[in-house]
Write a protein that holds these residues in place. Structure first.
Motif, short mmCIF file in Angstrom:
data_model
loop_
_atom_site.label_atom_id
_atom_site.label_comp_id
_atom_site.label_asym_id
_atom_site.label_seq_id
_atom_site.Cartn_x
_atom_site.Cartn_y
_atom_site.Cartn_z
N VAL A 176 0.82 -1.18 -0.02
CA VAL A 176 -0.02 -0.01 0.04
C VAL A 176 0.84 1.23 0.19
CG1 VAL A 176 -1.82 1.24 1.38
CG2 VAL A 176 -2.09 -1.22 1.00
N VAL A 177 1.86 1.11 0.83
CA VAL A 177 2.75 2.52 0.98
C VAL A 177 3.38 2.62 -0.29
CG1 VAL A 177 4.89 3.52 2.02
CG2 VAL A 177 2.81 2.49 3.62
N ALA A 178 4.32 1.51 -0.97
CA ALA A 178 4.67 1.62 -2.01
C ALA A 178 3.86 2.21 -3.28
CB ALA A 178 5.54 0.25 -2.54
N MET A 179 2.80 1.79 -3.45
CA MET A 179 1.79 2.30 -4.44
C MET A 179 1.51 3.60 -4.35
SD MET A 179 -0.62 -1.06 -5.24
CE MET A 179 -1.92 0.03 -5.57
N LEU A 180 1.33 4.15 -3.13
CA LEU A 180 0.82 5.52 -2.97
C LEU A 180 2.07 6.60 -3.35
CD1 LEU A 180 -1.32 5.10 0.38
CD2 LEU A 180 -1.89 5.66 -2.22
N VAL A 181 3.29 6.05 -2.75
CA VAL A 181 4.47 6.93 -2.94
C VAL A 181 4.98 6.84 -4.61
CG1 VAL A 181 7.01 7.00 -2.46
CG2 VAL A 181 5.44 6.70 -0.61
N ALA A 182 5.02 5.82 -5.25
CA ALA A 182 5.18 5.67 -6.41
C ALA A 182 4.04 6.58 -7.22
CB ALA A 182 4.99 4.19 -7.11
N ASP A 214 1.31 8.29 -12.65
CA ASP A 214 1.13 7.22 -13.55
C ASP A 214 0.73 5.76 -12.62
OD1 ASP A 214 1.12 5.03 -15.28
OD2 ASP A 214 2.64 5.90 -16.61
N TRP A 215 -0.54 5.63 -12.79
CA TRP A 215 -1.10 4.51 -12.09
C TRP A 215 -0.37 3.29 -12.49
CZ3 TRP A 215 -2.97 4.46 -7.30
CH2 TRP A 215 -3.63 5.44 -7.10
N ARG A 216 -0.11 3.14 -13.79
CA ARG A 216 0.42 1.88 -14.25
C ARG A 216 1.82 1.61 -13.57
NH1 ARG A 216 0.60 2.81 -20.24
NH2 ARG A 216 0.82 4.82 -19.37
N MET A 217 2.67 2.55 -13.70
CA MET A 217 4.02 2.64 -13.15
C MET A 217 4.10 2.13 -11.57
SD MET A 217 6.98 4.26 -14.76
CE MET A 217 6.94 4.28 -16.58
#
Length: 177
Positions: free
Chosen positions: A25-31, A37-40
């Motif tokens: 969860v944290v990695a997706m939000l930070v990325a 870019d939601w895909r990246m």
């Protein structure tokens, strides 16, 4: 003994799984905040925590070994480390193995937590930059992810580790009673 072993393995699996979910969860939000870019963000958020969870398992085992190192033979040390980690030693075995002090489940000092968290941060930085670069092929984005994401994760790691250490201490107290 089998029930105790099964509960200990289950507890360790839950610890690693909860870490993985938190990390995802944290990695997706930070990325997403960095790339927009939601895909990246999804790719980094799925791949990076996978490798971090593996690295975390090694980090946790190394720290467990450091925290419980004694002057024993290699076989005795390995046997004690495994049985202590799986919580299958009874109080008498713990006292014998630890020189009458027993297996300590006390919360570690702030200094030890800080050093453990910093070593985790360095490991996390290397994995995060590697994964982000492999996905984005952009060194600037990879370094940004590699700096910001581990800093955010370090905060969550310290909280996660503190929660699980407290849980293990309460469990040991309950088992001793």
């Amino acid at each position: 003994m089998v029930v105790t072993l099964a509960r200990s393995v289950q507890s360790l699996a839950l610890k690693i799984a909860s870490y993985g979910v938190m990390h995802l969860v944290v990695a997706m939000l930070v990325a997403f905040a960095i790339t927009r870019d939601w895909r990246m963000a999804l790719a980094i958020g799925v791949v990076e925590p996978f490798f971090q969870t593996i690295a975390y398992s090694f980090h946790d085992r190394i720290w467990h070994r450091i925290e419980h190192r004694r002057t024993r033979s290699g076989m005795e040390e390995a046997s004690e480390a495994v049985t202590a980690r799986l919580d299958v030693m009874n109080a008498e075995e713990q006292a014998r193995a630890h020189g009458h002090h027993g297996h300590s489940h006390a919360l570690p000092s702030l200094k030890k937590i800080a050093v453990k968290t910093v070593t985790y941060g360095v490991m996390h930085f290397v994995v995060a930059v590697s994964v982000a670069f492999a996905i984005t092929q952009n060194l600037k984005v990879a370094l940004t992810v590699g700096v910001i994401e581990p800093l955010v994760q370090m905060v969550f790691f310290a909280i996660h580790d503190r929660i699980w250490t407290g849980r293990e201490a309460r469990r040991a107290t309950t088992q001793a009673a």
